[in-house]
Write a protein that holds these residues in place. Structure first.
Motif, PDB file in Angstrom:
ATOM      1  N   ALA A   1      44.849  19.341  16.566  1.00  0.00           N
ATOM      2  CA  ALA A   1      44.950  19.185  18.109  1.00  0.00           C
ATOM      3  C   ALA A   1      46.258  19.943  18.392  1.00  0.00           C
ATOM      4  CB  ALA A   1      44.979  17.774  18.566  1.00  0.00           C
ATOM      5  N   PHE A   2      47.551  19.048  18.647  1.00  0.00           N
ATOM      6  CA  PHE A   2      48.722  19.547  18.555  1.00  0.00           C
ATOM      7  C   PHE A   2      49.762  18.802  17.892  1.00  0.00           C
ATOM      8  CE2 PHE A   2      48.302  16.226  21.711  1.00  0.00           C
ATOM      9  CZ  PHE A   2      49.190  15.413  21.910  1.00  0.00           C
ATOM     10  N   ALA A   3      50.900  19.300  17.612  1.00  0.00           N
ATOM     11  CA  ALA A   3      51.875  18.902  16.710  1.00  0.00           C
ATOM     12  C   ALA A   3      52.139  17.461  17.073  1.00  0.00           C
ATOM     13  CB  ALA A   3      52.977  19.893  16.618  1.00  0.00           C
ATOM     14  N   GLY A   4      52.068  16.658  16.313  1.00  0.00           N
ATOM     15  CA  GLY A   4      52.547  15.185  16.788  1.00  0.00           C
ATOM     16  C   GLY A   4      51.326  14.404  17.326  1.00  0.00           C
ATOM     17  N   TYR A   5      49.995  14.982  17.385  1.00  0.00           N
ATOM     18  CA  TYR A   5      48.794  14.237  17.886  1.00  0.00           C
ATOM     19  C   TYR A   5      48.590  13.151  17.222  1.00  0.00           C
ATOM     20  CZ  TYR A   5      43.943  13.484  18.755  1.00  0.00           C
ATOM     21  OH  TYR A   5      42.889  12.693  19.020  1.00  0.00           O
ATOM     22  N   GLY A   6      48.690  13.061  15.857  1.00  0.00           N
ATOM     23  CA  GLY A   6      48.375  11.930  15.039  1.00  0.00           C
ATOM     24  C   GLY A   6      49.235  10.798  14.773  1.00  0.00           C
TER      25      GLY A   6
ATOM     26  N   ALA B   1      55.687   8.996  27.928  1.00  0.00           N
ATOM     27  CA  ALA B   1      56.807   8.777  28.466  1.00  0.00           C
ATOM     28  C   ALA B   1      57.473  10.483  28.492  1.00  0.00           C
ATOM     29  CB  ALA B   1      57.592   8.022  27.588  1.00  0.00           C
ATOM     30  N   ARG B   2      57.354  11.301  27.719  1.00  0.00           N
ATOM     31  CA  ARG B   2      57.794  12.636  27.717  1.00  0.00           C
ATOM     32  C   ARG B   2      57.290  13.564  28.953  1.00  0.00           C
ATOM     33  NH1 ARG B   2      60.645  14.658  23.751  1.00  0.00           N
ATOM     34  NH2 ARG B   2      59.752  16.663  23.714  1.00  0.00           N
ATOM     35  N   GLY B   3      56.361  12.908  29.747  1.00  0.00           N
ATOM     36  CA  GLY B   3      55.896  13.693  30.776  1.00  0.00           C
ATOM     37  C   GLY B   3      54.500  14.205  30.583  1.00  0.00           C
ATOM     38  N   GLY B   4      53.977  13.740  29.377  1.00  0.00           N
ATOM     39  CA  GLY B   4      52.392  14.176  29.247  1.00  0.00           C
ATOM     40  C   GLY B   4      52.414  14.897  27.849  1.00  0.00           C
ATOM     41  N   PHE B   5      51.126  15.595  27.786  1.00  0.00           N
ATOM     42  CA  PHE B   5      51.205  16.349  26.527  1.00  0.00           C
ATOM     43  C   PHE B   5      52.040  17.385  26.415  1.00  0.00           C
ATOM     44  CE2 PHE B   5      46.960  14.409  26.902  1.00  0.00           C
ATOM     45  CZ  PHE B   5      47.052  13.007  25.965  1.00  0.00           C
ATOM     46  N   PRO B   6      52.410  17.850  25.288  1.00  0.00           N
ATOM     47  CA  PRO B   6      53.191  18.939  25.040  1.00  0.00           C
ATOM     48  C   PRO B   6      52.305  20.490  25.426  1.00  0.00           C
ATOM     49  CG  PRO B   6      52.597  18.226  23.011  1.00  0.00           C
ATOM     50  CD  PRO B   6      52.098  17.308  24.066  1.00  0.00           C
ATOM     51  N   ALA B   7      53.152  21.364  26.029  1.00  0.00           N
ATOM     52  CA  ALA B   7      52.351  22.674  26.138  1.00  0.00           C
ATOM     53  C   ALA B   7      51.708  23.084  24.990  1.00  0.00           C
ATOM     54  CB  ALA B   7      53.445  23.818  26.662  1.00  0.00           C
ATOM     55  N   ARG B   8      50.612  23.462  24.973  1.00  0.00           N
ATOM     56  CA  ARG B   8      49.654  24.129  23.816  1.00  0.00           C
ATOM     57  C   ARG B   8      50.248  25.160  23.428  1.00  0.00           C
ATOM     58  NH1 ARG B   8      44.939  21.012  22.608  1.00  0.00           N
ATOM     59  NH2 ARG B   8      45.783  18.840  23.256  1.00  0.00           N
ATOM     60  N   ARG B   9      50.713  25.410  21.853  1.00  0.00           N
ATOM     61  CA  ARG B   9      50.678  26.632  21.149  1.00  0.00           C
ATOM     62  C   ARG B   9      49.321  27.381  20.762  1.00  0.00           C
ATOM     63  NH1 ARG B   9      54.103  22.562  18.984  1.00  0.00           N
ATOM     64  NH2 ARG B   9      56.095  23.251  19.138  1.00  0.00           N
ATOM     65  N   PRO B  10      49.407  28.708  20.617  1.00  0.00           N
ATOM     66  CA  PRO B  10      48.244  29.482  20.686  1.00  0.00           C
ATOM     67  C   PRO B  10      47.402  28.982  19.154  1.00  0.00           C
ATOM     68  CG  PRO B  10      49.879  30.553  20.124  1.00  0.00           C
ATOM     69  CD  PRO B  10      50.570  29.516  20.557  1.00  0.00           C
ATOM     70  N   SER B  11      46.122  29.209  19.273  1.00  0.00           N
ATOM     71  CA  SER B  11      45.206  28.889  18.192  1.00  0.00           C
ATOM     72  C   SER B  11      45.484  30.133  17.167  1.00  0.00           C
ATOM     73  CB  SER B  11      43.670  28.781  18.399  1.00  0.00           C
ATOM     74  OG  SER B  11      43.529  27.555  19.278  1.00  0.00           O
ATOM     75  N   LEU B  12      45.015  29.903  15.849  1.00  0.00           N
ATOM     76  CA  LEU B  12      45.041  30.910  14.900  1.00  0.00           C
ATOM     77  C   LEU B  12      44.266  32.081  15.479  1.00  0.00           C
ATOM     78  CD1 LEU B  12      45.520  31.389  11.719  1.00  0.00           C
ATOM     79  CD2 LEU B  12      43.413  31.084  11.305  1.00  0.00           C
TER      80      LEU B  12
ATOM     81  N   MET C   1      46.999  -0.601  33.513  1.00  0.00           N
ATOM     82  CA  MET C   1      47.512  -0.358  32.398  1.00  0.00           C
ATOM     83  C   MET C   1      46.699   0.875  32.017  1.00  0.00           C
ATOM     84  SD  MET C   1      46.721  -2.234  28.761  1.00  0.00           S
ATOM     85  CE  MET C   1      45.389  -1.522  28.557  1.00  0.00           C
ATOM     86  N   ARG C   2      47.590   1.835  31.369  1.00  0.00           N
ATOM     87  CA  ARG C   2      47.221   2.914  30.794  1.00  0.00           C
ATOM     88  C   ARG C   2      46.652   2.642  29.351  1.00  0.00           C
ATOM     89  NH1 ARG C   2      51.345   7.698  32.777  1.00  0.00           N
ATOM     90  NH2 ARG C   2      49.644   9.084  32.086  1.00  0.00           N
ATOM     91  N   ASN C   3      45.417   3.345  29.123  1.00  0.00           N
ATOM     92  CA  ASN C   3      44.721   3.023  27.875  1.00  0.00           C
ATOM     93  C   ASN C   3      44.716   4.363  27.096  1.00  0.00           C
ATOM     94  OD1 ASN C   3      43.476   2.096  25.357  1.00  0.00           O
ATOM     95  ND2 ASN C   3      42.256   0.728  26.518  1.00  0.00           N
ATOM     96  N   GLY C   4      45.037   4.597  25.902  1.00  0.00           N
ATOM     97  CA  GLY C   4      44.668   5.899  25.054  1.00  0.00           C
ATOM     98  C   GLY C   4      46.029   6.973  25.475  1.00  0.00           C
ATOM     99  N   GLU C   5      45.228   8.096  25.874  1.00  0.00           N
ATOM    100  CA  GLU C   5      46.179   9.081  26.275  1.00  0.00           C
ATOM    101  C   GLU C   5      47.201   9.519  25.265  1.00  0.00           C
ATOM    102  OE1 GLU C   5      47.941   8.932  30.425  1.00  0.00           O
ATOM    103  OE2 GLU C   5      46.005   7.365  30.682  1.00  0.00           O
ATOM    104  N   VAL C   6      46.643   9.299  24.070  1.00  0.00           N
ATOM    105  CA  VAL C   6      47.284   9.491  22.708  1.00  0.00           C
ATOM    106  C   VAL C   6      48.545   8.362  22.406  1.00  0.00           C
ATOM    107  CG1 VAL C   6      48.785  11.067  20.949  1.00  0.00           C
ATOM    108  CG2 VAL C   6      46.702  11.841  22.521  1.00  0.00           C
ATOM    109  N   SER C   7      49.533   8.277  23.256  1.00  0.00           N
ATOM    110  CA  SER C   7      50.186   7.438  23.050  1.00  0.00           C
ATOM    111  C   SER C   7      51.265   7.084  24.406  1.00  0.00           C
ATOM    112  CB  SER C   7      51.255   7.427  21.893  1.00  0.00           C
ATOM    113  OG  SER C   7      52.058   8.493  21.957  1.00  0.00           O
ATOM    114  N   TYR C   8      51.861   6.185  24.449  1.00  0.00           N
ATOM    115  CA  TYR C   8      53.145   5.758  25.591  1.00  0.00           C
ATOM    116  C   TYR C   8      54.012   6.978  25.258  1.00  0.00           C
ATOM    117  CZ  TYR C   8      57.289   4.382  27.562  1.00  0.00           C
ATOM    118  OH  TYR C   8      58.422   4.389  28.443  1.00  0.00           O
ATOM    119  N   TRP C   9      54.400   7.107  23.881  1.00  0.00           N
ATOM    120  CA  TRP C   9      55.485   8.041  23.522  1.00  0.00           C
ATOM    121  C   TRP C   9      55.524   9.350  24.130  1.00  0.00           C
ATOM    122  CZ3 TRP C   9      58.705   4.466  22.322  1.00  0.00           C
ATOM    123  CH2 TRP C   9      58.118   3.493  21.278  1.00  0.00           C
ATOM    124  N   TRP C  10      54.274   9.840  24.202  1.00  0.00           N
ATOM    125  CA  TRP C  10      54.035  11.315  24.643  1.00  0.00           C
ATOM    126  C   TRP C  10      54.047  11.219  26.178  1.00  0.00           C
ATOM    127  CZ3 TRP C  10      54.907  15.530  22.346  1.00  0.00           C
ATOM    128  CH2 TRP C  10      54.715  15.689  21.079  1.00  0.00           C
TER     129      TRP C  10
END
Ligand SMILES: Cc1cc2nc3c(=O)[nH]c(=O)nc-3n(C[C@H](O)[C@H](O)[C@H](O)COP(=O)(O)OP(=O)(O)OC[C@H]3O[C@@H](n4cnc5c(N)ncnc54)[C@H](O)[C@@H]3O)c2cc1C
Length: 484
Positions: A62-67, A12-23, A1-10
């Protein structure tokens, strides 16, 4: 079982999204939004629609939709995030509360409309919400609640009572004795909505900067100091990469708000935990039904919530460890084993046909709870500072309505949204520690005991334990002020 990694929902989309640049450094904007969840993203999206020429900047830690927006149960629910009685104390009285409830119901369709218009593929299915009663005490509470609903004036078009057989014909929950069905609700894949919404906002010209936590939000006048002579217009969000100065700075940080200076006791970060099964076999789905993809809950005091996912799984959530000392938040959604065990037990009790299905992933997140459990959308034109949140676990649709409302308040557009009773709503602050921790943990211990006692007698009639359980549940509601 996976635990954490933000959520199953992310994942299931193939992992965390590509990061946008910082300010990239200090900058000036028309509007700066702190927090890239649904509240911040919807606000940015609608603001950019109303004022295409404005520079609108979102700062995300973090990234859009992290929370919570990328971790939730996927109920786009029209449930009121708060108490009718408390909202009715605002100038609009009961009519104002009705307007807010009506606005929330139409918000479910607005979310669906934007998803279609912006080609956001998030499995949006408007199948309604089904609450099931699985003990006589829960059924009695449901009937009592329904009487209150009818007294309030809501008819069959808003809530329908379902018999045992009608309930089980929708979703075959073991032990279901009756149900309450609310058509104004939809199911989504939460991370897909967050990702699609961020992209839609960017298409409208919104700039999103990730891995960019704001360390402080304050009026620009305060930043310059009294010596500079009078207040400067607007506000400032400070980050390690530089300050963002803007006419308006909007705090959209819900469950994470307590980490900002001066806001430790403003919103309590309540944990919510989820598990998801592996895909169920067709025979199990035949047994369970759930063809309408209703979002599903129960009437327990420490309630559960669930959805049938578009990829054929059951995703089920509940409270678990309710709160971390000092308003701390989780690490990437890691969930303690005892909560996973408890949620798995609930799942197998309700769905014997899924008993052999493995749990593939568990995670958790925080939602923002104000002391009076009523959400707020607040904007001060004089300082340019505003915020929205405190949806107490009903934030998916509410964040859209809050975003549209904040957009109207910031632009000064006169609209019926800006007079809804949650606009400018104020709640007192939470108690300091250790009272905060002891209060929340004591409350959920009471709720769990009440649930255990209520389900003690299967026939539920005349059993003293059941009565004690019901009484304890009512005491819990009184202490917490949780509006049931
Ligand atoms: C497990 C779980 C299940 C839920 N299920 C449901 C449900 O089924 N239906 C429902 O209606 N509601 C549900 N909720 C609640 C709902 O998800 C939230 O109310 C809603 O997503 C809040 O959106 P938000 O944008 O206000 O906050 P969030 O989505 O939490 O976004 C806040 C963002 O702000 C960022 N941030 C925080 N601090 C800073 C800072 N200092 N600087 C910059 N960025 C910062 C965070 O990284 C985060 O991305 C659930 C919540 C959880 C945790």
């Amino acid at each position: 079982m996976r635990n954490g990694e933000v959520s199953y929902w992310w994942q299931a989309r193939g992992g965390f999204p590509a990061r946008r640049p910082s300010l990239p450094g200090p900058l000036e904007a028309d509007v700066c939004i702190v927090g890239g969840g649904y509240t911040g993203l919807w606000t940015a999206y609608y603001l950019a629609g109303l004022r295409p020429g404005w520079r609108i900047v979102v700062l995300e830690a973090a990234f859009a939709g992290y929370g919570a927006s990328g971790r939730n149960g996927g109920w786009v629910t029209a449930a009121l995030p708060g108490s009718r009685a408390r909202y009715a104390r605002a100038a609009g009285g009961a009519a104002g509360v009705r307007a807010l409830e009506e606005a929330l119901r139409s918000t479910v369709d607005e979310v669906g409309r934007v998803c279609a218009a912006e080609s956001i593929d998030c499995d949006f299915t408007k199948g309604g919400t089904l609450a099931v009663a699985t003990s006589p005490a829960q059924l009695a509470r449901m009937r009592e609640g329904l009487a209150g609903i009818r007294e309030w004036g809501d008819g069959e078009d808003i809530y329908q009572y379902l018999s045992r057989d009608e309930t089980r014909a929708r979703v075959n929950v073991a032990g279901a004795l009756g149900g309450l069905y609310a058509p104004a609700s939809a199911r989504i894949q939460p991370a897909a909505l967050a990702a699609g919404l961020a992209a839609a906002a960017e298409r409208r010209g919104v700039e999103i900067y990730e891995a960019t936590p704001a360390s402080l939000i304050e009026p620009a006048g305060a930043a310059r100091g009294a010596a500079a002579g009078g207040a400067a217009a607007g506000a400032v969000a400070r980050t390690k990469f530089g300050d963002v100065r803007a006419r308006s700075v909007l705090r959209c940080t819900e469950g994470y708000t307590a980490a900002l200076p001066g806001l430790r006791r403003a919103l309590l970060p309540m944990n919510s935990h989820m598990v998801v099964t592996e895909p169920l076999a067709p025979a199990a789905w035949q047994e369970i039904g759930w063809a309408g993809c209703e979002t599903l809950g129960d009437e327990a005091h420490a309630y559960m919530y669930a959805q049938r996912t578009a990829d054929g799984r059951i995703a089920l959530g509940g409270r678990g460890v309710p709160y971390r000392y000092g308003s701390a938040t989780d690490h990437l959604g890691m969930t303690d084993p005892s909560t996973v065990t408890a949620l798995t037990r609930v799942l197998r009790r309700m769905f014997p046909a899924a008993a052999s299905a493995g749990i593939e992933h568990a995670w958790c997140g925080v939602l923002g709870v104000p002391r009076d459990w009523c959400a707020s959308v607040t904007y001060h034109p004089a300082s340019g500072m505003g915020w929205a949140g405190g949806y107490t676990g009903h934030g998916v649709a509410a964040a859209n309505l809050a975003g549209r409302t904040l957009a109207d308040l910031v632009t000064g557009e006169k609209s019926e949204l800006s007079t809804l009773p949650w606009v400018g709503h104020r709640s007192r602050t939470w108690e300091p520690e250790p009272a905060r921790w002891a209060g929340v943990h004591g409350l959920y211990a009471l709720y769990r005991l009440a649930d255990r006692l209520e389900s003690a007698a299967p026939d539920g009639t005349g059993n003293a334990q059941v009565r004690v359980g019901e009484a304890l549940g009512r005491v819990g509601d009184k202490i917490s002020g949780i509006p049931h």
